[in-house]
Design a protein around this motif. Structure first.
Motif, PDB file in Angstrom:
ATOM      1  N   ASP A 159      54.477  13.501  26.127  1.00 54.56           N
ATOM      2  CA  ASP A 159      54.662  12.652  27.304  1.00 54.56           C
ATOM      3  C   ASP A 159      54.464  13.477  28.565  1.00 54.56           C
ATOM      4  N   GLY A 160      53.916  12.865  29.582  1.00 52.84           N
ATOM      5  CA  GLY A 160      53.754  13.533  30.861  1.00 52.84           C
ATOM      6  C   GLY A 160      52.662  14.577  30.888  1.00 52.84           C
ATOM      7  N   LEU A 161      51.796  14.562  29.895  1.00 56.08           N
ATOM      8  CA  LEU A 161      50.731  15.567  29.835  1.00 56.08           C
ATOM      9  C   LEU A 161      49.856  15.502  31.080  1.00 56.08           C
ATOM     10  N   ARG A 162      49.539  14.327  31.494  1.00 56.51           N
ATOM     11  CA  ARG A 162      48.678  14.152  32.666  1.00 56.51           C
ATOM     12  C   ARG A 162      49.316  14.791  33.905  1.00 56.51           C
ATOM     13  N   THR A 184      39.070  20.251  38.598  1.00 54.84           N
ATOM     14  CA  THR A 184      39.304  18.984  39.293  1.00 54.84           C
ATOM     15  C   THR A 184      40.576  18.288  38.813  1.00 54.84           C
ATOM     16  N   ARG A 185      41.456  19.008  38.148  1.00 55.74           N
ATOM     17  CA  ARG A 185      42.653  18.408  37.556  1.00 55.74           C
ATOM     18  C   ARG A 185      43.537  17.701  38.575  1.00 55.74           C
ATOM     19  N   GLU A 186      43.533  18.171  39.805  1.00 57.25           N
ATOM     20  CA  GLU A 186      44.385  17.571  40.831  1.00 57.25           C
ATOM     21  C   GLU A 186      43.912  16.172  41.223  1.00 57.25           C
ATOM     22  N   GLN A 187      42.672  15.835  40.864  1.00 58.20           N
ATOM     23  CA  GLN A 187      42.136  14.511  41.175  1.00 58.20           C
ATOM     24  C   GLN A 187      42.488  13.476  40.113  1.00 58.20           C
ATOM     25  N   ILE A 197      49.211  18.592  33.575  1.00 56.85           N
ATOM     26  CA  ILE A 197      47.860  19.117  33.817  1.00 56.85           C
ATOM     27  C   ILE A 197      47.581  19.117  35.315  1.00 56.85           C
ATOM     28  N   ARG A 198      47.925  18.014  35.979  1.00 59.63           N
ATOM     29  CA  ARG A 198      47.725  17.939  37.436  1.00 59.63           C
ATOM     30  C   ARG A 198      48.453  19.075  38.148  1.00 59.63           C
ATOM     31  N   ALA A 199      49.611  19.464  37.634  1.00 57.15           N
ATOM     32  CA  ALA A 199      50.418  20.513  38.253  1.00 57.15           C
ATOM     33  C   ALA A 199      49.910  21.920  37.917  1.00 57.15           C
TER      34      ALA A 199
END
Length: 118
Positions: free
Chosen positions: A3-6, A56-59, A9-11
């Motif tokens: 859970d919360g992988l997205r 581009t993970r922050e997008q 990754i963004r972080a």
């Protein structure tokens, strides 16, 4: 996948990205191979896909949905770019400037020091 992988990754969580890679690398490779028909190009596309995904993970949009469409979209674009380069004949390094007379090499094929800074 956890859970919360997205969000992880963004972080910039490297362990989360490793989890993403382990979960999707084979799928991305197979997709790239189907698009290109070349295992070597498919490997390059797969590597470029995950490199671009990291950069581009922050997008990434927040949420809990699968990352499969995002990765396959990146891979499709990378495969198209590889095909354009192949059709253009740009399989080797692109030369940005003219080489000195003789290709900048001596009789033994060694590069000459032309004294010009790169």
């Amino acid at each position: 996948m956890s859970d919360g992988l997205r969000a992880r990754i963004r972080a910039g969580d490297r362990e989360a990205f490793a989890e993403l890679y382990e979960s999707y690398a084979r799928m991305v490779y197979n997709h790239a191979f189907r698009l290109t028909g070349d295992w070597s190009v498919a490997e390059e596309v797969m590597g470029d896909t995950f490199l671009d995904a990291w950069r581009t993970r922050e997008q990434l949009e927040p949420g809990d949905g699968t990352l499969k469409p995002w990765l396959l979209g990146v891979a499709t674009n990378k495969a198209r770019n590889a095909e354009v380069r192949r059709q253009a004949g740009a399989t080797g390094p692109v030369r940005l400037r003219q080489e000195p007379h003789g290709g900048g090499r001596d009789e033994g094929g060694r590069l000459l020091d032309t004294g010009a800074a790169a």
